[in-house]
Scaffold this active site. Structure first.
Site, short mmCIF file in Angstrom:
data_model
loop_
_atom_site.label_atom_id
_atom_site.label_comp_id
_atom_site.label_asym_id
_atom_site.label_seq_id
_atom_site.Cartn_x
_atom_site.Cartn_y
_atom_site.Cartn_z
N CYS A 148 23.35 61.24 -16.17
CA CYS A 148 22.61 59.97 -16.07
C CYS A 148 21.13 60.14 -16.39
O CYS A 148 20.46 59.16 -16.70
CB CYS A 148 22.78 59.39 -14.67
SG CYS A 148 22.06 60.39 -13.36
N HIS A 197 25.29 53.89 -7.57
CA HIS A 197 24.46 53.56 -8.74
C HIS A 197 25.37 52.87 -9.77
O HIS A 197 25.67 53.41 -10.83
CB HIS A 197 23.87 54.85 -9.31
CG HIS A 197 22.71 54.66 -10.23
ND1 HIS A 197 22.16 53.44 -10.51
CD2 HIS A 197 22.00 55.57 -10.96
CE1 HIS A 197 21.15 53.60 -11.35
NE2 HIS A 197 21.04 54.87 -11.64
N ARG A 202 22.05 51.91 -20.87
CA ARG A 202 21.58 51.23 -19.66
C ARG A 202 21.08 49.83 -20.03
O ARG A 202 21.33 48.86 -19.33
CB ARG A 202 20.46 52.04 -18.98
CG ARG A 202 20.88 53.38 -18.40
CD ARG A 202 21.87 53.22 -17.27
NE ARG A 202 21.34 52.41 -16.21
CZ ARG A 202 20.46 52.83 -15.27
NH1 ARG A 202 20.08 54.09 -15.24
NH2 ARG A 202 20.03 52.01 -14.32
N ARG A 205 15.70 49.02 -6.22
CA ARG A 205 16.03 50.43 -6.00
C ARG A 205 15.50 50.80 -4.63
O ARG A 205 14.29 50.78 -4.40
CB ARG A 205 15.41 51.32 -7.08
CG ARG A 205 15.53 52.80 -6.76
CD ARG A 205 15.21 53.70 -7.92
NE ARG A 205 16.27 53.66 -8.91
CZ ARG A 205 16.38 54.53 -9.93
NH1 ARG A 205 15.47 55.48 -10.08
NH2 ARG A 205 17.36 54.44 -10.78
N ASP A 240 25.04 65.86 -12.51
CA ASP A 240 23.79 65.20 -12.15
C ASP A 240 22.93 66.24 -11.43
O ASP A 240 23.39 67.36 -11.14
CB ASP A 240 24.10 63.98 -11.25
CG ASP A 240 22.88 63.11 -10.96
OD1 ASP A 240 21.82 63.32 -11.60
OD2 ASP A 240 22.97 62.23 -10.08
N GLN A 291 24.53 52.38 -13.60
CA GLN A 291 24.65 53.61 -14.38
C GLN A 291 26.07 53.80 -14.91
O GLN A 291 26.28 54.14 -16.07
CB GLN A 291 24.26 54.81 -13.50
CG GLN A 291 24.37 56.15 -14.21
CD GLN A 291 23.32 56.29 -15.30
OE1 GLN A 291 22.16 56.11 -15.05
NE2 GLN A 291 23.75 56.64 -16.51
#
Ligand code: CP
Ligand code: NVA
Length: 307
Positions: free
Chosen positions: A264, A134, A292, A107, A225, A137
């Site tokens: 998410c 991402h 996930r 990340r 988000d 996700q």
């Protein structure tokens, strides 16, 4: 994918069939989870290095547990604790890590750094979030949608709020999984034109508007988000611009009554979504979080050629 390693960097790098293969593999692994004993499995003896330059709850824990459930082991690293924090290059870090571990999940805000790591690693590299995308996700989100509503092909997904990394991966997914994407953002925070045009050129049906009601009308899934992503300045002007894009009961009323609500996480209750919607009957946010784990087990198995 480069010549030697199976990287998972962005959904754009895959054909639709390969992504479907990974998603169906993940569903299969999830369905047989109860019979698996930790410490045994297809990745026995393999070590995944997890490098975090930014905080994480879901990505960190789901990769750690997922690797263990596949029989492998993990190393949890932060850039600040490594020589990366004192100026060792990404390329040299990639070369060194490749001598020790079997795969790297990272990340890191800079997408260029992710690519540089992948170019110089001789083991698979997985994108655990950058400022630009991402992808893990969205694999979990697709899995969640299909568990609740069947194939996403031909359905519509509405995004309301900021244009960010998570939205970009939804855009990347649209032509691969054949769903319509309707995006509502303030004009000042609209998605990059090139991102949308590339997806349209690949066959995606994408509507971009600044009207959240237009985007959500009759849709099968409403997604939002946070208003301030990692690396963004938390300015009052952002909050003012994004306030009309909050997912609340009034906005959800415009969607198909069966529409799912996705986020998410982490969520900022009272900002991009109300608690009424987060905790309401259409919300699948905690299934998304759990998925996930399952989606990434599919991705890990694919990276190691074990799917
Ligand atoms: N959704 C997500 O990536 O969560 P974390 O930041 O907690 O990993
Ligand atoms: N868009 C958010 C996602 C967090 C999982 C961020 O980048 O901070």
């Amino acid at each position: 994918m480069n010549g030697t390693s199976r990287h998972f960097l962005d959904l754009t790098e895959f054909g639709a069939e390969e992504l479907r293969h990974i998603l169906e593999g993940a569903k299969r692994i999830k369905s047989t989870r109860n019979g698996v004993r930790r410490g045994e499995g297809p990745l026995a003896g393999k070590v995944l290095a997890m490098v975090f330059e930014q905080p994480s709850t879901r990505t960190r824990i789901s990769f750690d547990v997922g690797m263990r459930e596949l029989g492998g082991e993990t190393l949890m690293l932060t850039g600040a604790e490594m020589q990366l924090g004192r100026g060792e290059t990404i390329a040299d870090t990639a070369r060194v890590l490749s001598r020790f571990v079997d795969a790297i999940m990272i990340r890191i805000l800079s997408h260029d750094d992710l690519n540089e790591l992948a170019e110089n690693a001789t083991v698979p590299v997985i994108n655990g979030l950058t400022k630009l995308s991402h992808p893990c996700q969205i694999m979990a989100d697709l899995m969640t949608f299909e568990e609740h509503r069947g194939s996403i092909a031909g359905k519509s997904v509405a995004w309301t709020g900021d244009s960010n990394n998570v939205l970009a991966s939804w855009v990347h997914a649209a032509p691969k999984f054949d769903f319509e994407l309707r995006i509502a953002t303030p004009k000042e925070l609209a998605p990059p034109t090139a991102l949308i045009e590339q997806a349209r050129a690949a066959g995606a049906s994408i509507v971009v508007t600044d009207d959240p009601y237009e985007a959500v009308k009759g849709t099968d899934c409403v997604v939002t988000d946070c208003w301030v992503s990692m690396g963004d300045d938390d300015e009052a002007s952002r909050h003012n611009l994004l306030a009309p894009y909050q997912v609340n009961a009034r906005l959800m009323q415009e969607a198909n009554p069966q529409a799912l609500f996705m986020h998410c996480l982490p969520a900022h209750r009272g900002e991009e979504v109300t608690s009424e919607i987060m905790d309401g009957p259409n919300s699948v946010v905690f299934d998304e979080a759990e998925n996930r784990l399952h989606a990434q087990k599919g991705i890990l198995a694919w990276c190691f050629g074990a799917l």
